[in-house]
Every structure is written in C-alpha cells, then in structure tokens.
Design a protein around this motif. Sequence first.
Motif, short mmCIF file in Angstrom:
data_model
loop_
_atom_site.label_atom_id
_atom_site.label_comp_id
_atom_site.label_asym_id
_atom_site.label_seq_id
_atom_site.Cartn_x
_atom_site.Cartn_y
_atom_site.Cartn_z
N LYS A 29 0.85 -1.36 0.03
CA LYS A 29 0.11 -0.25 -0.10
C LYS A 29 1.00 1.34 0.01
CE LYS A 29 -2.35 -0.92 3.97
NZ LYS A 29 -3.46 -1.34 4.81
N SER A 30 0.33 2.18 -0.23
CA SER A 30 1.15 3.51 -0.16
C SER A 30 1.78 3.86 1.30
CB SER A 30 0.30 4.76 -0.69
OG SER A 30 -1.01 5.00 -0.05
N ASP A 31 1.16 3.40 2.01
CA ASP A 31 1.73 3.66 3.46
C ASP A 31 2.87 2.70 3.90
OD1 ASP A 31 0.47 1.25 4.07
OD2 ASP A 31 -0.73 2.30 5.49
N GLY A 32 3.21 1.58 2.78
CA GLY A 32 4.50 0.69 3.11
C GLY A 32 3.77 -0.82 3.65
N ASN A 33 2.51 -0.77 3.85
CA ASN A 33 2.09 -2.17 4.65
C ASN A 33 1.70 -2.98 3.69
OD1 ASN A 33 2.56 -1.43 7.34
ND2 ASN A 33 0.90 0.14 7.43
N PRO A 34 1.70 -4.27 3.88
CA PRO A 34 1.16 -5.10 2.97
C PRO A 34 -0.50 -4.89 2.74
CG PRO A 34 2.00 -6.18 4.96
CD PRO A 34 2.17 -4.74 5.21
N TYR A 35 -1.05 -5.26 1.68
CA TYR A 35 -2.40 -5.41 1.49
C TYR A 35 -3.13 -6.68 2.11
CZ TYR A 35 -2.46 -2.23 -2.35
OH TYR A 35 -2.41 -0.85 -3.20
#
Length: 395
Positions: free
Chosen positions: A126-132
């Motif tokens: 995701k744009s925040d760097g976390n996995p979907y």
Amino acid sequence: MIYIWFRKDLRIEDNKALYMAEKTGQELKYIYIMDKNVLFDENPRRKKFILDRVKGLDDKLDGKLIIEEGNPIDIFRRFKKLEEFEIYFNRNYEPYEIERDKMVAAEFETHSFKDFVLHERDEILKSDGNPYKVFTAYYNKWKEKDKDIEYGVSKNAILDDFIENGVIKYETTRDYPNLDSTSKLSAYINCGAVSIRAVYYRAYEKYLDTKNEEILTFIKQLAWRDFFIQIMYHYPRAEKEAFITKYKNIKWENDMSKIEAWKKGETGFDFVDAGMKELNQTGYMHNRLRMLVASFLVKNLNVDWRIGEAYFREKLIDYDLALNNGGWQWSASTGVDSVPYFRIFNPKRQQERFDKDKGYINKYLKNNFTNGEIVDYNETRDNYKNKIKSMGEEK
Ligand SMILES: Cc1cc2nc3c(=O)[nH]c(=O)nc-3n(C[C@H](O)[C@H](O)[C@H](O)COP(=O)(O)OP(=O)(O)OC[C@H]3O[C@@H](n4cnc5c(N)ncnc54)[C@H](O)[C@@H]3O)c2cc1C
C-alpha cells in the motif's frame, strides 16, 4: 565454483537462479537436499510426486544432480571442508524456509532470486508501505505491475493442453467439478516443475490473441496465489493461529466421531462426501469442494479449522503451506479478506448448482451412500452463526 541449490524450482527451463549462475561462466554443481521439514513423510503421495520430479531433473542434468538428505547447513558445512563455493537459489517464503535461508546466508556466500511467484514480499505494498489485506486492492496493483521476463523456453504438456483447450472457457466451467476443466497445474507449480512465469505468459499471450475475458479469471487465480504467499511472509503467525485475532478464542466442539466421518467421506452429505473421497482416492480435490468441505467441517461440524488444514496437509499432492492455510482461513472466516462468517455453504444447494446431474457424486461415491446425515444442516448453521455473533462485531 557455484552450487545451484534446487528446492521448489525443479526444472532447468526458465529457472532464474540457474540462468544467473550460468551467466557467470563459473563451474556449476547441482544439488537437491531432501529436507524433512519441506519434504515431510506424513504425505507419501506428495513426497513421491516431488521425488519423481527430482528424478526427472536429474535426467535432464545428465545424472549430475547431487541428492543429499538432512539439514542443509550441515551438508554445506561438509562440502566447505572440501572446496570453496557460492550458493545460488530461488527464494521461498514459508516461516521455516526463511529461517533456514537466513542461517545459510549467515555462513555462506549466497545469491537468491525471485522465481517461485510473479510478485513477491514487498513488491506490492500500500502507499503507506504496509501489505495489502484486501485482495481486490492487491490485485488492482498486481495486474498493472510489470512481470519478469522468462529466462528460457519452458514447455509442459499439461500447460500446453490447458492453454490450447481449457483456458478460454475457464470462467464458465471452473466451478463444475465433473467437467475437469481447471488446469490441474497446482502440484507442478508448487514444486516448480512448471514455471509460474510460463503459466502467466502463456495465458496472457492467449488473451492478447483472443481477447477472451475468461482468461483473465484464470490469471486472477495466479494473483490469489501470490496474495496468500505474501500474507504468510508478512504474517507468519497465521501458520498457527487465526489471522483475525479475536477468532483465536472460538470454542470448538471437535467431536472425534464427526471428524472421522468427515475424513472418510461418511457424513451423509453426498457432495461433501464425494469431495473427501476424491481427496482420499486421488490426492487432489476440486476447488469448489475444498471450499465446501472446509465450510462444512468448521461451521456445521464445529471443528477447529486447523484440524482440517492438517488433514489436507497429509493428503494433498499439491499441498502448500501458504495456499492451504489461506484457503482454510478464508473458508473458516478467520483469515484476511475471508468469506463472511454467516456465509455457510449449503451442501445440497451447492450440489444442485454445480453437480446437477450428479456426475461427480456418482464418480466418487459409486452409490455407496451412508446411513443418513450426521448433523442437521439448518440447526448447526444457526448455532454457528449465533456463536460467532455473540463474540461481537468484527473490527
Ligand atoms: C481449503 C482450501 C485449501 C487449499 N489448499 C491448497 C493447497 O494446499 N495447495 C494449492 O496449490 N492450492 C490450494 N488451494 C487453492 C485451490 O483450491 C487449488 O490451487 C486449485 O484447486 C488447484 O487446481 P488447479 O491447478 O486445477 O487450479 P486452477 O483453477 O487451474 O488455477 C490455476 C492456479 O492458480 C492458483 N490458484 C487457484 N485457485 C487458488 C486459490 N483459491 N488460492 C490460491 N491460489 C489459487 C494455483 O496455483 C492453481 O494451480 C486451497 C483452497 C482451499 C479452499
């Protein structure tokens, strides 16, 4: 000198680690290690399938594949006493495999490559760097992202046949188990006898040629595979427990006689029983049935999903930790982006929709019907819904 360490990439065609090692011009040696943590004894059919592929690989390497058994670290240490080498391998993503590879990399010079998946670990975030955690959002990004090129021509008769005849009717036929219309590639993909890039590109080229949208549904299944593999990579705790934390505390009935009836395909629910007989007889089960028998075990028989997951681990030739766990947690509604807890497959309706003329049921039950249904479907469905509802709404 370079050791090519084959693991779940049992082929010489379109093999990234092998391709990269060949490019160095150095002397190459080839090794496969029979590791009990990966090639476990509890599932003899799967073990045989994989070892047959190892044999096929050895033939292609003119008998030069070194086959060892034991702990990879110990084996490479033994080799180290004799000569200097580097190790090339393709990455794997299960918790044990990650630890193993870290330990090997700490002691030896290693080079690892992406080969087992189309997109790995942190490629689709995701744009925040976390996995979907939601598949559709993951898939929207996945399908736009460039895939690696193929590293050599990869041929396989089952894949050829499916691309020629099956993939253009995949969407409309894939849910009908008696049509035998899915690719049946899973066991080959999971041990790497068939390259996932080849599967993708062959299907995608066919799509470009035909513009047949059914092919996109097939490609989407390859994205589900990547999705579950990256979930297990980012959330290794899912191997042992419910992904949704509050479902760790569900109280299960785990009645042994019901579990045994389910395993043997003797629940009295014909479609469920046929699915379990297919599994027991062949080591494979159609996806529609995997979803049904899992829902039934958990939601009607009130059994912990991990018991069903463990049984599949012993029986499926295509067993894969991330996909099996993902499939079970999806069906049990304990996982990421799962079916909602109140959706409980009705075995009779499923059969009316997907096996209307009973072709599949008759194939596996051979009219060998049992003494009635072991539970009341409506009653157990309502009990399950009430149990989960009383735990409070999902966050
Ligand atoms: C409870 C449960 C357990 C499962 N356990 C496994 C398992 O241990 N190993 C395994 O390979 N698959 C598992 N699956 C996923 C799926 O059922 C199989 O991949 C599929 O039935 C294999 O047949 P196929 O190769 O003809 O699939 P096709 O329909 O031809 O699909 C092509 C490929 O896409 C991938 N794929 C298809 N469906 C899924 C899916 N739902 N999730 C992730 N990837 C998918 C597989 O690599 C498959 O070979 C499970 C599903 C459920 C519901």
